[in-house]
Design a protein around this motif. Structure first.
Motif, PDB file in Angstrom:
ATOM      1  N   GLU A 244       0.813  -1.213   0.000  1.00  0.00           N
ATOM      2  CA  GLU A 244       0.000   0.000   0.000  1.00  0.00           C
ATOM      3  C   GLU A 244       0.846   1.261   0.000  1.00  0.00           C
ATOM      4  O   GLU A 244       0.306   2.364  -0.116  1.00  0.00           O
ATOM      5  CB  GLU A 244      -0.928  -0.006   1.211  1.00  0.00           C
ATOM      6  N   ALA A 245       2.155   1.134   0.120  1.00  0.00           N
ATOM      7  CA  ALA A 245       3.045   2.294   0.076  1.00  0.00           C
ATOM      8  C   ALA A 245       3.516   2.512  -1.360  1.00  0.00           C
ATOM      9  O   ALA A 245       3.693   1.572  -2.132  1.00  0.00           O
ATOM     10  CB  ALA A 245       4.245   2.078   0.988  1.00  0.00           C
ATOM     11  N   LYS A 246       3.712   3.743  -1.733  1.00  0.00           N
ATOM     12  CA  LYS A 246       4.226   4.059  -3.066  1.00  0.00           C
ATOM     13  C   LYS A 246       5.648   3.562  -3.242  1.00  0.00           C
ATOM     14  O   LYS A 246       6.041   3.079  -4.295  1.00  0.00           O
ATOM     15  CB  LYS A 246       4.186   5.584  -3.288  1.00  0.00           C
ATOM     16  N   LYS A 247       6.433   3.704  -2.158  1.00  0.00           N
ATOM     17  CA  LYS A 247       7.821   3.253  -2.197  1.00  0.00           C
ATOM     18  C   LYS A 247       8.196   2.831  -0.795  1.00  0.00           C
ATOM     19  O   LYS A 247       8.076   3.607   0.151  1.00  0.00           O
ATOM     20  CB  LYS A 247       8.748   4.373  -2.697  1.00  0.00           C
ATOM     21  N   ALA A 248       8.630   1.586  -0.624  1.00  0.00           N
ATOM     22  CA  ALA A 248       8.921   1.086   0.722  1.00  0.00           C
ATOM     23  C   ALA A 248      10.002   0.025   0.649  1.00  0.00           C
ATOM     24  O   ALA A 248      10.100  -0.731  -0.322  1.00  0.00           O
ATOM     25  CB  ALA A 248       7.666   0.516   1.367  1.00  0.00           C
ATOM     26  N   ALA A 249      10.831  -0.005   1.701  1.00  0.00           N
ATOM     27  CA  ALA A 249      11.859  -1.040   1.849  1.00  0.00           C
ATOM     28  C   ALA A 249      12.036  -1.288   3.328  1.00  0.00           C
ATOM     29  O   ALA A 249      12.162  -0.348   4.124  1.00  0.00           O
ATOM     30  CB  ALA A 249      13.178  -0.600   1.213  1.00  0.00           C
ATOM     31  N   GLY A 250      12.047  -2.546   3.745  1.00  0.00           N
ATOM     32  CA  GLY A 250      12.195  -2.854   5.163  1.00  0.00           C
ATOM     33  C   GLY A 250      12.257  -4.347   5.393  1.00  0.00           C
ATOM     34  O   GLY A 250      12.335  -5.141   4.453  1.00  0.00           O
ATOM     35  N   SER A 251      12.230  -4.700   6.691  1.00  0.00           N
ATOM     36  CA  SER A 251      12.377  -6.097   7.070  1.00  0.00           C
ATOM     37  C   SER A 251      11.510  -6.381   8.276  1.00  0.00           C
ATOM     38  O   SER A 251      11.246  -5.491   9.094  1.00  0.00           O
ATOM     39  CB  SER A 251      13.842  -6.402   7.389  1.00  0.00           C
ATOM     40  N   ASP A 252      11.071  -7.646   8.404  1.00  0.00           N
ATOM     41  CA  ASP A 252      10.335  -8.085   9.586  1.00  0.00           C
ATOM     42  C   ASP A 252      11.141  -9.073  10.415  1.00  0.00           C
ATOM     43  O   ASP A 252      10.624  -9.715  11.312  1.00  0.00           O
ATOM     44  CB  ASP A 252       9.001  -8.711   9.184  1.00  0.00           C
ATOM     45  N   GLY A 253      12.446  -9.194  10.124  1.00  0.00           N
ATOM     46  CA  GLY A 253      13.309 -10.111  10.849  1.00  0.00           C
ATOM     47  C   GLY A 253      13.549 -11.408  10.105  1.00  0.00           C
ATOM     48  O   GLY A 253      14.584 -12.053  10.290  1.00  0.00           O
ATOM     49  N   ASP A 254      12.604 -11.803   9.244  1.00  0.00           N
ATOM     50  CA  ASP A 254      12.752 -13.029   8.454  1.00  0.00           C
ATOM     51  C   ASP A 254      13.000 -12.731   6.983  1.00  0.00           C
ATOM     52  O   ASP A 254      13.758 -13.443   6.318  1.00  0.00           O
ATOM     53  CB  ASP A 254      11.501 -13.896   8.589  1.00  0.00           C
ATOM     54  N   TYR A 255      12.344 -11.691   6.483  1.00  0.00           N
ATOM     55  CA  TYR A 255      12.460 -11.354   5.064  1.00  0.00           C
ATOM     56  C   TYR A 255      12.708  -9.866   4.896  1.00  0.00           C
ATOM     57  O   TYR A 255      12.336  -9.058   5.751  1.00  0.00           O
ATOM     58  CB  TYR A 255      11.182 -11.739   4.297  1.00  0.00           C
ATOM     59  N   VAL A 256      13.320  -9.526   3.760  1.00  0.00           N
ATOM     60  CA  VAL A 256      13.479  -8.134   3.348  1.00  0.00           C
ATOM     61  C   VAL A 256      12.450  -7.881   2.259  1.00  0.00           C
ATOM     62  O   VAL A 256      12.342  -8.655   1.298  1.00  0.00           O
ATOM     63  CB  VAL A 256      14.903  -7.864   2.824  1.00  0.00           C
ATOM     64  N   TYR A 257      11.678  -6.800   2.403  1.00  0.00           N
ATOM     65  CA  TYR A 257      10.610  -6.475   1.462  1.00  0.00           C
ATOM     66  C   TYR A 257      10.946  -5.158   0.774  1.00  0.00           C
ATOM     67  O   TYR A 257      11.346  -4.181   1.422  1.00  0.00           O
ATOM     68  CB  TYR A 257       9.272  -6.333   2.179  1.00  0.00           C
ATOM     69  N   VAL A 258      10.730  -5.120  -0.552  1.00  0.00           N
ATOM     70  CA  VAL A 258      10.928  -3.896  -1.318  1.00  0.00           C
ATOM     71  C   VAL A 258       9.750  -3.774  -2.272  1.00  0.00           C
ATOM     72  O   VAL A 258       9.402  -4.730  -2.978  1.00  0.00           O
ATOM     73  CB  VAL A 258      12.248  -3.908  -2.106  1.00  0.00           C
ATOM     74  N   CYS A 259       9.124  -2.601  -2.289  1.00  0.00           N
ATOM     75  CA  CYS A 259       7.982  -2.358  -3.171  1.00  0.00           C
ATOM     76  C   CYS A 259       8.082  -0.953  -3.733  1.00  0.00           C
ATOM     77  O   CYS A 259       8.448  -0.004  -3.022  1.00  0.00           O
ATOM     78  CB  CYS A 259       6.666  -2.531  -2.410  1.00  0.00           C
ATOM     79  N   CYS A 260       7.760  -0.819  -5.050  1.00  0.00           N
ATOM     80  CA  CYS A 260       7.821   0.489  -5.702  1.00  0.00           C
ATOM     81  C   CYS A 260       6.686   0.561  -6.710  1.00  0.00           C
ATOM     82  O   CYS A 260       6.449  -0.393  -7.465  1.00  0.00           O
ATOM     83  CB  CYS A 260       9.174   0.666  -6.383  1.00  0.00           C
ATOM     84  N   SER A 261       5.941   1.683  -6.736  1.00  0.00           N
ATOM     85  CA  SER A 261       4.775   1.839  -7.617  1.00  0.00           C
ATOM     86  C   SER A 261       5.033   2.917  -8.649  1.00  0.00           C
ATOM     87  O   SER A 261       5.716   3.913  -8.389  1.00  0.00           O
ATOM     88  CB  SER A 261       3.525   2.201  -6.803  1.00  0.00           C
ATOM     89  N   GLY A 262       4.448   2.722  -9.854  1.00  0.00           N
ATOM     90  CA  GLY A 262       4.562   3.706 -10.927  1.00  0.00           C
ATOM     91  C   GLY A 262       3.507   4.777 -10.813  1.00  0.00           C
ATOM     92  O   GLY A 262       2.360   4.501 -10.458  1.00  0.00           O
ATOM     93  N   ASN A 263       3.877   6.007 -11.136  1.00  0.00           N
ATOM     94  CA  ASN A 263       2.939   7.117 -11.027  1.00  0.00           C
ATOM     95  C   ASN A 263       1.918   7.130 -12.161  1.00  0.00           C
ATOM     96  O   ASN A 263       0.771   7.522 -11.965  1.00  0.00           O
ATOM     97  CB  ASN A 263       3.698   8.443 -11.013  1.00  0.00           C
ATOM     98  N   PHE A 264       2.302   6.694 -13.349  1.00  0.00           N
ATOM     99  CA  PHE A 264       1.414   6.763 -14.501  1.00  0.00           C
ATOM    100  C   PHE A 264       0.571   5.506 -14.651  1.00  0.00           C
ATOM    101  O   PHE A 264      -0.647   5.561 -14.788  1.00  0.00           O
ATOM    102  CB  PHE A 264       2.230   6.992 -15.781  1.00  0.00           C
ATOM    103  N   SER A 265       1.216   4.381 -14.575  1.00  0.00           N
ATOM    104  CA  SER A 265       0.525   3.127 -14.869  1.00  0.00           C
ATOM    105  C   SER A 265      -0.257   2.580 -13.684  1.00  0.00           C
ATOM    106  O   SER A 265      -1.231   1.860 -13.863  1.00  0.00           O
ATOM    107  CB  SER A 265       1.538   2.070 -15.325  1.00  0.00           C
ATOM    108  N   GLY A 266       0.167   2.883 -12.459  1.00  0.00           N
ATOM    109  CA  GLY A 266      -0.457   2.284 -11.293  1.00  0.00           C
ATOM    110  C   GLY A 266       0.049   0.892 -10.994  1.00  0.00           C
ATOM    111  O   GLY A 266      -0.381   0.258 -10.039  1.00  0.00           O
ATOM    112  N   CYS A 267       0.977   0.392 -11.793  1.00  0.00           N
ATOM    113  CA  CYS A 267       1.582  -0.912 -11.540  1.00  0.00           C
ATOM    114  C   CYS A 267       2.605  -0.787 -10.416  1.00  0.00           C
ATOM    115  O   CYS A 267       3.140   0.300 -10.155  1.00  0.00           O
ATOM    116  CB  CYS A 267       2.260  -1.444 -12.803  1.00  0.00           C
ATOM    117  N   SER A 268       2.884  -1.903  -9.756  1.00  0.00           N
ATOM    118  CA  SER A 268       3.880  -1.915  -8.694  1.00  0.00           C
ATOM    119  C   SER A 268       4.704  -3.185  -8.799  1.00  0.00           C
ATOM    120  O   SER A 268       4.221  -4.224  -9.258  1.00  0.00           O
ATOM    121  CB  SER A 268       3.223  -1.821  -7.318  1.00  0.00           C
ATOM    122  N   ILE A 269       5.977  -3.081  -8.380  1.00  0.00           N
ATOM    123  CA  ILE A 269       6.881  -4.222  -8.341  1.00  0.00           C
ATOM    124  C   ILE A 269       7.122  -4.563  -6.884  1.00  0.00           C
ATOM    125  O   ILE A 269       7.452  -3.695  -6.074  1.00  0.00           O
ATOM    126  CB  ILE A 269       8.203  -3.905  -9.053  1.00  0.00           C
TER     127      ILE A 269
END
Length: 582
Positions: A244-269
């Motif tokens: 749900e974040a436009k751009k986020a990177a962090g960890s919960d102790g078990d995994y590292v999560y990275v998410c980034c969303s496009g401004n035009f397309s609305g797609c996210s990786i």
């Protein structure tokens, strides 16, 4: 007595060893944790930068596709060929449209295919080599056309490829309108989902990547393996914090999560990587760190042995000197020459021995002074007895001469004097306090030459209560001296009652009264009385109530046109014999 230096030496060795080992262990752990944090942070930041670049590239490709599709939708040749086919059903018009679609699709490498759907004729024309066109396409396109209607869609949609129902595409659906605004058909600008993964995120995925997906909303547009493309992403709720974040990177102790969303397309990786895999190389450093820690501990042992020897030798010498002093040799002195804390301790020991010899010399003189002080104290003890005896002699002389009133006043004054200076009895019963007050009022009547109308309203239960000695006398004194007009005669009421374990005592007069400001000043003043029979006053009463009863013992004043009343309230049932010094 032989000094056992091995005991303190072992303690020093053990202390240094423990401190060194603990410090080395803590440093190792902190270094390891810090290194893990740095590695994890650097990895997530680097991965986030890659994803930002990828999503920007994807947005650029989709923007380019949308622009090309918008331009094609405005190309009048599509309308003309559609109308020509509608009139003649000449399929060469469809071939010409397909050629035009291939021409537009070649403008961008992001476009995998391009379709034109003629709604009235129910014909789908593609940019592919096969099939070039397909008639009776409404079965696969009716739901899509019905969903988008006449709206201009500027965001991509994820749907099954209308030309090949076995795959999914990320498509822009752009209406093709006539000059009158009538929708003649729809232009489909397609990006094959099977290619999205390899074109955009394959390079950002490594062997340690747990999960890597391109999402459009909550649906999977591309993924590692491609099995769940088109489906709702199964981990959406679990990873909603990052998605749900436009751009986020962090960890919960078990995994590292990275998410980034496009401004035009609305797609996210979204990429998920196992933290253990990221820091796996750190385990190789543990061996080196343990070797370094052991080397540090060994060096600490050598240093501890040297330091303990330097400390124990002067301590032993100082201990021998102290032992000799304890056995009675007051002339012994420590010969420690080190200029550290032990040397200072030796100097202090020598100074102490010098002072001890000096004090022994002073002791004889002090003993002599003590005897003189005892004789002087005995002399002071004679003084109160002399005063009492003298006053009693005067009282006897007055009786002989028939001065009974004067003799009575002197007798009352003697008893009051004894009560005020006596060291015996910090407390007594309220009845005894009332008897003292009667004698005090008698002395004041004699002093002012006028009678005082005193009333006593003391219940039997209240009279049996134990109260601090002379607790009411200062209140009566204030009422007589400062409250009542002795020339016109004064009225004084002293009352007490016991209820529910509390004793309430009141002293009332018919004097001029007091203003609220005067009451506040009297109760808040900390200046003690220095004159009067007992040399005590309101501050003294407040202090004694607080000492004996804490916050439960209070003194308050009530005043009006008819005089002033002082009220003392205290917990009578809490008084025990431990307060009575008899």
């Amino acid at each position: 007595m032989k000094m056992k230096t091995w005991t303190i030496r072992n303690k020093i060795l053990l202390s240094i060893l423990l401190v060194t080992a603990s410090a080395a262990g803590i440093i190792t752990i902190v270094f390891n944790m810090g290194s893990l944090d740095v590695i994890e942070k650097n990895y997530s930041e680097e991965l986030l930068q890659k994803e930002e670049f990828i999503i920007d590239s994807l947005d650029t490709g989709l923007t380019r596709s949308y622009t090309i599709g918008t331009g094609a939708a405005c190309d009048k040749s599509f309308i003309e060929k559609s109308e020509a086919y509608s009139l003649t059903e000449d399929e060469s018009n469809l071939t010409d449209i397909a050629s035009k679609l291939r021409e537009y699709a070649s403008f961008s490498g992001s476009i995998s295919s391009m379709y034109y759907y003629m709604t009235e004729e129910d014909v789908l024309i593609t940019s592919r080599e096969y099939p070039v066109y397909r008639k009776d396409a409404s079965r696969s396109l009716s739901s899509i056309v019905s969903a988008y209607g006449n709206e201009d869609i500027s965001a991509p949609v994820l749907l099954r490829d209308v030309g090949d129902m076995n795959s999914y595409t990320l498509s822009y659906i752009i209406p093709v309108k006539t000059d009158s605004g009538k929708i003649r058909g729809y232009m489909f600008m397609n990006m094959d989902c099977d290619l999205l993964y390899y074109d955009y995120i394959a390079d950002a995925v490594s062997d340690i990547t747990e999960e890597a997906v391109i999402l459009l909303g909550d649906r999977v547009a591309a993924s590692k393996g491609g099995d769940n493309v088109g489906d709702r992403y199964s981990g959406y709720e679990q990873n909603s914090k990052w998605l749900e974040a436009k751009k986020a990177a962090g960890s919960d102790g078990d995994y590292v999560y990275v998410c980034c969303s496009g401004n035009f397309s609305g797609c996210s990786i979204f990429v998920k990587v196992s933290q253990n895999e990221i820091v796996a190389d750190m385990t190789n450093l543990w061996g080196y760190m343990i070797v370094i820690m052991l080397a540090v501990i060994l060096a600490a042992i050598v240093a501890a042995m040297y330091v303990s020897d330097r400390i124990c030798r002067p301590v032993g010498e100082l201990t021998e000197s102290m032992t000799a002093a304890a056995e009675g040799d007051l002339q012994v002195r420590a010969e420690v020459e080190s200029r550290d804390e032990i040397g200072e301790l030796a100097d202090d020991f020598n100074y102490m021995m010098d002072q001890m010899n000096q004090l022994i010399g002073q002791l004889v003189e002090e003993e002599k002074k003590k005897k003189d002080a005892e004789l002087e104290a005995l002399q002071y003890q004679i003084t109160p007895h002399f005063m009492y005896n003298t006053l009693n002699s005067i009282r006897s002389a007055a009786l002989i001469k028939g001065e009974k009133e004067l003799a009575g006043v002197i007798g009352d004054f003697v008893q009051l004097l004894q009560a005020s200076v006596s060291k015996k009895g910090k407390m007594y019963s309220l009845i005894e306090e009332i008897e003292m007050l009667k004698k005090y009022i008698s002395v004041q009547e004699f002093r002012f030459g006028s009678s005082i109308d005193a009333e006593y309203d003391i219940t039997d239960e209240a009279g049996a209560c134990i109260v601090p000695r002379l607790i009411l006398q200062p209140l009566v004194e204030n009422a007589i001296i400062h409250g009542m007009d002795m020339k016109s005669g004064g009225r004084l009421t002293i009352s007490a009652e016991y209820s529910d374990g509390r004793l309430c005592m009141k002293v009332s007069d018919n004097g001029r009264g007091m203003s609220p400001e005067e009451i506040d000043q009297l109760l808040s003043s900390r200046e003690r009385k220095t004159r009067g029979l007992t040399a005590v006053g309101v501050p003294n009463i407040i202090d004694r109530l607080r000492i004996y009863y804490g916050d439960e013992g209070t003194l308050a004043y009530e005043s009006g046109d008819e005089g002033t009343t002082a009220v003392i309230v205290m917990p009578a049932d809490k008084v025990t014999v431990e307060f009575i010094d008899k």
